[in-house]
Design a protein around this motif. Structure first.
Motif, mmCIF file in Angstrom:
data_model
loop_
_atom_site.group_PDB
_atom_site.id
_atom_site.type_symbol
_atom_site.label_atom_id
_atom_site.label_comp_id
_atom_site.label_asym_id
_atom_site.label_seq_id
_atom_site.Cartn_x
_atom_site.Cartn_y
_atom_site.Cartn_z
ATOM 1 N N THR A 22 0.835 -1.208 0.000
ATOM 2 C CA THR A 22 0.000 0.000 0.000
ATOM 3 C C THR A 22 0.866 1.254 0.000
ATOM 4 N N ARG A 23 1.911 1.248 0.803
ATOM 5 C CA ARG A 23 2.821 2.396 0.866
ATOM 6 C C ARG A 23 3.481 2.632 -0.493
ATOM 7 N N ARG A 24 3.954 1.556 -1.151
ATOM 8 C CA ARG A 24 4.589 1.698 -2.466
ATOM 9 C C ARG A 24 3.615 2.248 -3.495
ATOM 10 N N GLU A 25 2.386 1.748 -3.483
ATOM 11 C CA GLU A 25 1.377 2.235 -4.432
ATOM 12 C C GLU A 25 1.047 3.698 -4.177
ATOM 13 N N ALA A 26 0.933 4.095 -2.918
ATOM 14 C CA ALA A 26 0.648 5.492 -2.590
ATOM 15 C C ALA A 26 1.785 6.400 -3.058
ATOM 16 N N GLU A 27 3.020 5.958 -2.889
ATOM 17 C CA GLU A 27 4.160 6.742 -3.359
ATOM 18 C C GLU A 27 4.168 6.841 -4.876
ATOM 19 N N ARG A 28 3.822 5.746 -5.561
ATOM 20 C CA ARG A 28 3.774 5.751 -7.029
ATOM 21 C C ARG A 28 2.709 6.723 -7.526
ATOM 22 N N VAL A 29 1.526 6.659 -6.932
ATOM 23 C CA VAL A 29 0.436 7.551 -7.330
ATOM 24 C C VAL A 29 0.820 9.001 -7.062
ATOM 25 N N SER A 30 1.474 9.262 -5.945
ATOM 26 C CA SER A 30 1.906 10.611 -5.617
ATOM 27 C C SER A 30 2.897 11.131 -6.661
ATOM 28 N N ARG A 31 3.850 10.293 -7.074
ATOM 29 C CA ARG A 31 4.818 10.699 -8.095
ATOM 30 C C ARG A 31 4.118 10.972 -9.415
ATOM 31 N N GLU A 32 3.173 10.108 -9.809
ATOM 32 C CA GLU A 32 2.451 10.311 -11.063
ATOM 33 C C GLU A 32 1.639 11.595 -11.035
#
Length: 71
Positions: A22-32
């Motif tokens: 979940t943390r990795r996905e949230a960071e990915r979405v934030s970068r996008e």
């Protein structure tokens, strides 16, 4: 965070490390999102302090009490 936690270790083994995923996905979405918003910010098209124009600007809905109908 979960040191010496056999229950957590077993859940991770069975289901995967959901908090880490979940943390990795949230960071990915934030970068996008940052990448997508960058061109708009560079051209000054929209800043967070401005409100974009929306249909019906100038009027505001008000909540009605339950069971009330407008006249």
């Amino acid at each position: 965070m979960f040191q010496e936690s056999p229950i957590y270790d077993r859940l991770v083994a069975e289901r995967g490390d959901v908090p880490a995923h979940t943390r990795r996905e949230a960071e990915r979405v934030s970068r996008e999102l940052e990448y997508v918003m960058r061109p708009l910010q560079a051209h000054g098209a929209f800043t967070p302090t401005e409100r974009p124009a929306s249909p019906g600007a100038g009027w505001q809905r008000t909540a009605l009490p339950p069971g009330s109908l407008p006249h």
